[in-house]
Structure formats: C-alpha cells, structure tokens
Design a protein around this motif. Structure first.
Motif, short mmCIF file in Angstrom:
data_model
loop_
_atom_site.label_atom_id
_atom_site.label_comp_id
_atom_site.label_asym_id
_atom_site.label_seq_id
_atom_site.Cartn_x
_atom_site.Cartn_y
_atom_site.Cartn_z
N HIS A 34 0.83 -1.21 0.00
CA HIS A 34 0.00 0.00 0.00
C HIS A 34 0.87 1.26 0.00
O HIS A 34 2.08 1.19 -0.12
CB HIS A 34 -0.99 0.00 1.17
CG HIS A 34 -1.67 -1.33 1.33
ND1 HIS A 34 -2.69 -1.74 0.51
CD2 HIS A 34 -1.44 -2.36 2.19
CE1 HIS A 34 -3.07 -2.95 0.87
NE2 HIS A 34 -2.34 -3.36 1.87
N GLU A 48 -2.12 0.43 8.27
CA GLU A 48 -1.30 -0.68 7.80
C GLU A 48 -0.10 -0.20 7.01
O GLU A 48 1.00 -0.71 7.19
CB GLU A 48 -2.15 -1.64 6.95
CG GLU A 48 -1.41 -2.92 6.66
CD GLU A 48 -1.85 -3.63 5.39
OE1 GLU A 48 -2.97 -3.37 4.92
OE2 GLU A 48 -1.06 -4.43 4.88
N HIS A 153 3.05 -7.00 4.60
CA HIS A 153 1.69 -6.56 4.93
C HIS A 153 1.31 -6.92 6.36
O HIS A 153 1.94 -7.76 6.99
CB HIS A 153 0.67 -7.25 4.00
CG HIS A 153 0.63 -6.71 2.61
ND1 HIS A 153 -0.35 -5.85 2.18
CD2 HIS A 153 1.46 -6.92 1.56
CE1 HIS A 153 -0.12 -5.54 0.91
NE2 HIS A 153 0.97 -6.17 0.50
N PHE A 154 0.24 -6.27 6.83
CA PHE A 154 -0.46 -6.72 8.04
C PHE A 154 -1.88 -7.06 7.63
O PHE A 154 -2.45 -6.43 6.74
CB PHE A 154 -0.41 -5.65 9.14
CG PHE A 154 0.92 -5.62 9.83
CD1 PHE A 154 1.10 -6.25 11.06
CD2 PHE A 154 2.01 -5.01 9.23
CE1 PHE A 154 2.34 -6.25 11.68
CE2 PHE A 154 3.26 -5.01 9.84
CZ PHE A 154 3.42 -5.63 11.07
ZN LIG Z 1 -2.19 -5.19 3.08
#
Ligand SMILES: [Zn+2]
Length: 372
Positions: A34, A48, A153-154
């Motif tokens: 992102h 995030e 990522h989370f």
């Molecule tokens: Zn993500």
C-alpha cells in the motif's frame, strides 16, 4: 506437449545457492504494501501502510548490513522508488502488453486443461492503479534480475466492526501456487522464514492460514498469470488489531524482531543451517530487568520475559496452546503460569510473579551478550 515457459522453473534454490556461494550478491526487492493514498487496512489510529513501512525499514537494515545482499525498497519515507516510477512512465505500453500477453497464455492453458484454477483465500481486489503498479514491479524485477521479492503486509479480518478487534490473530506467509514457474524455490524460502518466526510468534488461526505457508494463484505480488520470474513471497505479519501492534510501548520492538526473524530465515535458506539447540536468536534479548513485574503489567520487560520463557521451553506453558499464549508484551495468565514453571526449574518459590529472586535469575541467564 505444450510449449510454454509456464512449466519450466524460472528460478531454483540450487541456482540461487550457487550464486550465493560464488560470492555474487543476491538481489532483494522489498515491497511494503500500500501507500499513503491507498493505505490498506486501518485500526483506530494505526495504518497498515505505516506498519508495513516500518517493518520494511527494519528488514532493509538487517539485509543491507550483510555484504552478501543487495537490497532495494519499492517505497520509503520519501515515496516510491525513483527507478521503478521512471520505469513505469517510460514503459506504459510495453507493461500493458506484458499483462495482456501473460493473461492470454494463462487463459489458453486453462481452457486446454493444462493448468487448473486453485481456489484459495479470498482477497480484496487491488484497485486498477495498484494492480498496474504491482505488475510493473514484477516486470521490472524480471528485467533487473532480482532474486527475491518480498511483500510486507499486516492482515485484517474482513467484516469486523470498526474499532473492534476481529476474531483471528497470527502471521502467515503466502507463496505462488505450485503450477507457477517461481513456486518451488519460493516455497523453500517460505519454509525457512516460517521456522524462525514461528519459534517465537503464533501462526494465523484463520482456518485457511493454519499451516502458516499458503499457496496462492491470484495475488499479483506473487506473480499471478505467471508474471514473476524470481522468488515471490507476501508476508502478513499479524492482524492489525492484535495488542502487541496497538500498544505503542511494544509495537516497534516486536516489529523489529519479526523483521530480524525474517532476515534469519533468508540467511538460513542460503546457508542451510541445521536447527540445533541454542540456535534461536532474538533482538529482544539480551535484556536487563530492574523492576518487579506481575500480572497486569505490560511493556518491554514483559516482551523480553516472554521471549526468555520461549527459550526456556515454558511459553506457552503446559496445557496451553500457542494460539492462546501469543508473545504480546502483556502479563496475563500464560505468563504467570510460565513464570511458575521457570521458578520450579530454578528452585524459586512459585509465585507466578517476577520478584527479586526471579529477576536475579533472569538477569543472570539473559542480560549478557553471549558470544556466537
Ligand atoms: Zn495489506
């Protein structure tokens, strides 16, 4: 016979190890998921995209301190990687063609029955601009001989109420589905990283993520439509609402250690370490304890205490599952029970709280740097 590169390995563990052993630099691209506009998932004041960036920075610094690796990041505090941005603007048409022709090949193979659809975990579809960027990163990586691409990522539990914790917790590692040309080597690296992270932290308890490593056919990050030649992994380091990430006194410490465990997994893949006793390492030790701690406390002392208890073999304590006792930096029942077992081993009165005697023992065992 179908003549397609789809079925030929585009990377192998053997080739990569040969390169590493010949002292050629292994090229790694980190992709923190992102960006500031399309921020991924959010929980209360936690974004995030910022967690991803922090973890990526930590992993970058571990990797770049090792002369065997040449590491680049697709995004940092100042925005997107200039090389990739420039590449995208110059190569608009050829990127479109790349996506189209890869999709055509896969559609053809699907309709002839040479490959099959693999149903996996349902993901949010990436917006068109993000999808294009991800395909561009794949094409750029192919052309720049990148050896490993790691997306950071989370996770989130879809459908949870705003500002309410979801049902699941734990980390998971996504790898390319086994029919893809980069699947085998990716899987092997994923297993090494899994071993290290899993020693201290809990795997996801979402049923489809239970095994820790999950194959996926749809994530562009991993090379959907066979668009990535190199190893591709996407690591979800945990669910964004888990207390160790929402608590500001422990968030950065645990993120740094998870990055370190990832780094150790990568070096193990190349060095093929045997997993013998006293092997495990953590950035949370050595640590000196100077305050009495007990149930209800939280913070750095508790986090390092839990890691020490993992190394002692007492965390999770007997009769508890690791899902029920994640390393969180919060002193609750799991820590109380584990401290009791620690006290039994060292013949200290079993109170379940870290008083002066227990603290002294902890400091004796875990406050000094041990030589390798
Ligand atoms: Zn993500």
């Amino acid at each position: 016979m179908v003549s397609s590169v789809f079925f030929v390995d585009s990377t192998t563990t053997g080739e990569l190890k040969e390169k590493y052993n010949e002292d050629k630099k292994i090229k790694i691209l980190l992709v923190p998921g992102h960006d500031s506009e399309s921020g991924g998932t959010v929980f209360k004041n936690i974004k995030e995209s910022e967690l991803n960036l922090r973890l990526s920075r930590e992993l970058y610094s571990f990797l770049s301190s090792n002369p065997r690796f040449e590491v680049e990041s697709s995004r940092d505090d100042s925005g997107y990687n200039k090389n990739i941005t420039e590449y995208m603007s110059i190569n608009k048409a050829s990127i479109e063609d790349f996506i189209k022709s890869k999709k055509n090949v896969m559609q053809g193979l699907l309709s002839s029955g040479d490959i099959s659809i693999a149903e996996g975990v349902i993901h949010n579809t990436a917006p068109e601009e993000i999808a294009k960027r991800l395909y561009s990163i794949n094409k750029w990586s192919n052309e720049n001989n990148i050896d490993l691409v790691i997306h950071i990522h989370f996770n989130d539990h879809p459908g949870r109420k705003i500002n309410k914790e979801g049902k699941y917790s734990g980390f998971s590692i996504y790898t390319p589905e086994k029919q893809f040309s980069n699947a085998k080597a990716s899987r092997e690296l994923a297993d090494y990283i899994l071993k290290n992270i899993d020693h201290f932290y809990s795997k996801s308890n979402m049923p489809k993520e239970r095994l820790g490593v999950i194959e996926d056919q749809e994530l562009i990050a991993l090379g959907s439509y066979n668009t990535l030649d190199s190893i591709g992994l996407l690591i979800e380091y945990g669910y964004i609402y888990e207390p160790q990430f929402t608590e500001s006194s422990t968030r950065n410490l645990i993120i740094k250690d998870m990055a370190y465990q990832t780094y150790l997994g990568i070096t193990d893949f190349f060095d093929k370490k045997e997993y013998l006793g006293e092997y495990w390492k953590s950035t949370l030790l050595p640590h000196s304890w100077s305050d009495i701690v007990e149930s209800g406390d939280k913070g750095h002392d508790i986090l390092s205490l839990q890691v020490a208890l993992v190394l002692e073999g007492f965390y999770p304590p007997k009769k508890f599952l690791s899902d029920d006792c994640p390393v969180t930096g919060i002193y609750k029942r799991c820590t109380t029970e584990a401290v009791k077992e620690f006290q039994k081993r060292y013949k200290i009165t079993t109170t379940g709280r870290v008083g002066p005697k227990t603290m002294e023992k902890l400091n004796q065992l875990y406050s000094k740097v041990t030589s390798d």
